[in-house]
Enzyme design. Structure first.
Site, PDB file in Angstrom:
ATOM      1  N   ARG A  45      72.199  49.001  68.203  1.00 13.65           N
ATOM      2  CA  ARG A  45      73.213  49.862  67.642  1.00 13.65           C
ATOM      3  C   ARG A  45      73.337  49.676  66.129  1.00 13.65           C
ATOM      4  O   ARG A  45      73.934  50.470  65.438  1.00 13.65           O
ATOM      5  CB  ARG A  45      74.574  49.525  68.295  1.00 13.65           C
ATOM      6  CG  ARG A  45      74.682  50.090  69.709  1.00 13.65           C
ATOM      7  CD  ARG A  45      75.942  49.587  70.406  1.00 13.65           C
ATOM      8  NE  ARG A  45      75.568  48.450  71.273  1.00 13.65           N
ATOM      9  CZ  ARG A  45      76.463  47.785  71.996  1.00 13.65           C
ATOM     10  NH1 ARG A  45      77.746  48.081  71.903  1.00 13.65           N
ATOM     11  NH2 ARG A  45      76.072  46.817  72.783  1.00 13.65           N
ATOM     12  N   GLU A 101      65.597  50.124  61.038  1.00 11.93           N
ATOM     13  CA  GLU A 101      66.164  48.899  61.606  1.00 11.93           C
ATOM     14  C   GLU A 101      67.256  48.369  60.674  1.00 11.93           C
ATOM     15  O   GLU A 101      67.229  48.609  59.460  1.00 11.93           O
ATOM     16  CB  GLU A 101      65.022  47.878  61.785  1.00 11.93           C
ATOM     17  CG  GLU A 101      65.407  46.486  62.206  1.00 11.93           C
ATOM     18  CD  GLU A 101      66.070  46.381  63.573  1.00 11.93           C
ATOM     19  OE1 GLU A 101      67.026  47.129  63.828  1.00 11.93           O
ATOM     20  OE2 GLU A 101      65.663  45.518  64.371  1.00 11.93           O
ATOM     21  N   ASP A 102      68.212  47.663  61.237  1.00 13.19           N
ATOM     22  CA  ASP A 102      69.255  47.079  60.386  1.00 13.19           C
ATOM     23  C   ASP A 102      68.764  45.818  59.658  1.00 13.19           C
ATOM     24  O   ASP A 102      68.814  45.726  58.445  1.00 13.19           O
ATOM     25  CB  ASP A 102      70.546  46.799  61.186  1.00 13.19           C
ATOM     26  CG  ASP A 102      70.328  45.924  62.429  1.00 13.19           C
ATOM     27  OD1 ASP A 102      69.173  45.585  62.754  1.00 13.19           O
ATOM     28  OD2 ASP A 102      71.325  45.586  63.086  1.00 13.19           O
ATOM     29  N   ASP A 105      64.834  39.780  61.098  1.00 10.21           N
ATOM     30  CA  ASP A 105      65.231  38.378  61.096  1.00 10.21           C
ATOM     31  C   ASP A 105      64.005  37.543  61.490  1.00 10.21           C
ATOM     32  O   ASP A 105      63.162  37.260  60.654  1.00 10.21           O
ATOM     33  CB  ASP A 105      66.404  38.242  62.075  1.00 10.21           C
ATOM     34  CG  ASP A 105      67.080  36.890  62.043  1.00 10.21           C
ATOM     35  OD1 ASP A 105      67.257  36.326  60.963  1.00 10.21           O
ATOM     36  OD2 ASP A 105      67.439  36.385  63.126  1.00 10.21           O
ATOM     37  N   PHE A 154      74.620  34.712  58.454  1.00  8.02           N
ATOM     38  CA  PHE A 154      74.923  35.694  59.490  1.00  8.02           C
ATOM     39  C   PHE A 154      75.795  36.772  58.865  1.00  8.02           C
ATOM     40  O   PHE A 154      76.874  36.488  58.341  1.00  8.02           O
ATOM     41  CB  PHE A 154      75.601  35.063  60.708  1.00  8.02           C
ATOM     42  CG  PHE A 154      75.484  35.965  61.900  1.00  8.02           C
ATOM     43  CD1 PHE A 154      74.332  35.955  62.682  1.00  8.02           C
ATOM     44  CD2 PHE A 154      76.493  36.859  62.215  1.00  8.02           C
ATOM     45  CE1 PHE A 154      74.189  36.824  63.759  1.00  8.02           C
ATOM     46  CE2 PHE A 154      76.363  37.735  63.292  1.00  8.02           C
ATOM     47  CZ  PHE A 154      75.208  37.708  64.063  1.00  8.02           C
ATOM     48  N   VAL A 155      75.314  38.004  58.892  1.00  9.45           N
ATOM     49  CA  VAL A 155      76.003  39.085  58.194  1.00  9.45           C
ATOM     50  C   VAL A 155      76.564  40.128  59.154  1.00  9.45           C
ATOM     51  O   VAL A 155      76.104  40.262  60.288  1.00  9.45           O
ATOM     52  CB  VAL A 155      75.075  39.764  57.156  1.00  9.45           C
ATOM     53  CG1 VAL A 155      74.693  38.787  56.062  1.00  9.45           C
ATOM     54  CG2 VAL A 155      73.841  40.347  57.818  1.00  9.45           C
ATOM     55  N   ARG A 167      81.462  46.228  62.823  1.00  7.97           N
ATOM     56  CA  ARG A 167      80.451  47.238  62.503  1.00  7.97           C
ATOM     57  C   ARG A 167      80.991  48.274  61.524  1.00  7.97           C
ATOM     58  O   ARG A 167      80.237  48.935  60.821  1.00  7.97           O
ATOM     59  CB  ARG A 167      80.014  47.986  63.780  1.00  7.97           C
ATOM     60  CG  ARG A 167      79.180  47.167  64.739  1.00  7.97           C
ATOM     61  CD  ARG A 167      78.581  48.094  65.801  1.00  7.97           C
ATOM     62  NE  ARG A 167      78.127  47.381  66.980  1.00  7.97           N
ATOM     63  CZ  ARG A 167      76.917  46.838  67.112  1.00  7.97           C
ATOM     64  NH1 ARG A 167      76.045  46.919  66.137  1.00  7.97           N
ATOM     65  NH2 ARG A 167      76.578  46.220  68.223  1.00  7.97           N
TER      66      ARG A 167
HETATM   67  P1  IMP Z   1      64.698  39.682  65.159  1.00  9.22           P
HETATM   68  O1  IMP Z   1      63.998  40.109  66.397  1.00  9.22           O
HETATM   69  O2  IMP Z   1      64.967  38.217  65.151  1.00  9.22           O
HETATM   70  O3  IMP Z   1      64.024  40.128  63.890  1.00  9.22           O
HETATM   71  O4  IMP Z   1      66.115  40.289  65.265  1.00  9.22           O
HETATM   72  C1  IMP Z   1      66.502  41.402  64.651  1.00  9.22           C
HETATM   73  C2  IMP Z   1      67.848  41.820  65.212  1.00  9.22           C
HETATM   74  O5  IMP Z   1      68.747  40.714  65.331  1.00  9.22           O
HETATM   75  C3  IMP Z   1      68.520  42.756  64.244  1.00  9.22           C
HETATM   76  O6  IMP Z   1      68.183  44.079  64.561  1.00  9.22           O
HETATM   77  C4  IMP Z   1      69.973  42.485  64.490  1.00  9.22           C
HETATM   78  O7  IMP Z   1      70.449  43.302  65.524  1.00  9.22           O
HETATM   79  C5  IMP Z   1      70.031  41.059  64.929  1.00  9.22           C
HETATM   80  N1  IMP Z   1      70.457  40.205  63.811  1.00  9.22           N
HETATM   81  C6  IMP Z   1      69.678  39.418  63.042  1.00  9.22           C
HETATM   82  N2  IMP Z   1      70.370  38.814  62.087  1.00  9.22           N
HETATM   83  C7  IMP Z   1      71.648  39.237  62.232  1.00  9.22           C
HETATM   84  C8  IMP Z   1      72.871  38.982  61.502  1.00  9.22           C
HETATM   85  O8  IMP Z   1      72.915  38.241  60.499  1.00  9.22           O
HETATM   86  N3  IMP Z   1      73.960  39.628  61.963  1.00  9.22           N
HETATM   87  C9  IMP Z   1      73.967  40.449  63.033  1.00  9.22           C
HETATM   88  N4  IMP Z   1      72.848  40.724  63.735  1.00  9.22           N
HETATM   89  C10 IMP Z   1      71.703  40.120  63.336  1.00  9.22           C
HETATM   90 MG    MG Z   2      69.120  45.307  65.909  1.00  8.61          MG
END
Ligand code: IMP
Ligand code: MG
Length: 181
Positions: A45, A101-102, A105, A154-155, A167
């Protein structure tokens, strides 16, 4: 539901985000200019605010679709598994696709999603992430466009949640727990 008490410190202002989104839209326009078949795919989301602002800055005919993949539960811990909770409604075969993508990470989510979408045979597939935390990366992937690189914090805000909260903030803030130390 109980969460530890926290406050949110501003990291990126609404104004800075708006300026960056405008610049990114220009670059995306230059990449996709002339196409009549761009599908902008938002990852639910967290990307819903970003995609809304981005497509309104994009002077191109676009179709908007959404995909929901999960890699996080209600905690700040990443899990390695990526599940598709909601698939695309439309076809992307032979279409130009921009995945929105948001945050990138660890990189697992974007890697898996790109793999899945490429299997559907798009003509061109590009990726954009509002935020990138390069220091957290476990898989070697980078979005084609990134809004801001941020440290390992963590954002929340601008679509991004902490346990489904915050959100609706118009800016990006970092979570600071007030019960520690
Ligand atoms: P990844 O698979 O570890 O790259 O995760 C990416 C997803 O983790 C993002 O699309 C976010 O939904 C979530 N995520 C990663 N870091 C944060 C954060 O700092 N705050 C909130 N959601 C996060
Ligand atoms: Mg995500």
């Amino acid at each position: 539901m109980t969460t530890r008490p926290y406050v949110i410190d501003q990291l990126i202002s609404a104004k800075s985000i708006a300026a960056r989104v405008e610049a990114l839209a220009q670059e995306i326009h230059d990449e996709f200019e002339g196409t009549d078949k761009l599908v902008v795919v938002g990852l639910l989301r967290g990307s819903f605010v970003f995609i809304a602002d981005l497509v309104r800055e994009l002077d191109l005919p676009v179709e908007v679709d959404f995909l929901e993949a999960s890699s996080y539960g209600n905690s700040t811990e990443s899990s390695r598994e990526v599940r598709i909770l909601k698939d695309l409604r439309g076809e992307i075969h032979d279409r130009d696709v921009l995945v929105v993508e948001d945050i990138v990470d660890t990189g697992h989510t974007l890697t898996q999603v790109v793999k899945l979408l490429k299997a559907k045979g798009p003509a061109r597939l590009k990726t954009i992430a509002l935020l990138d935390k390069p220091s957290r990366r476990e898989v070697d992937i980078r979005a084609d466009w990134t809004g801001f690189e941020i440290p390992d914090e963590f954002v929340v805000g601008y679509g991004i949640d902490f346990a489904q909260r915050n959100r609706n903030l118009d800016h990006i803030g970092k979570v600071r727990f007030t019960d520690e130390g």
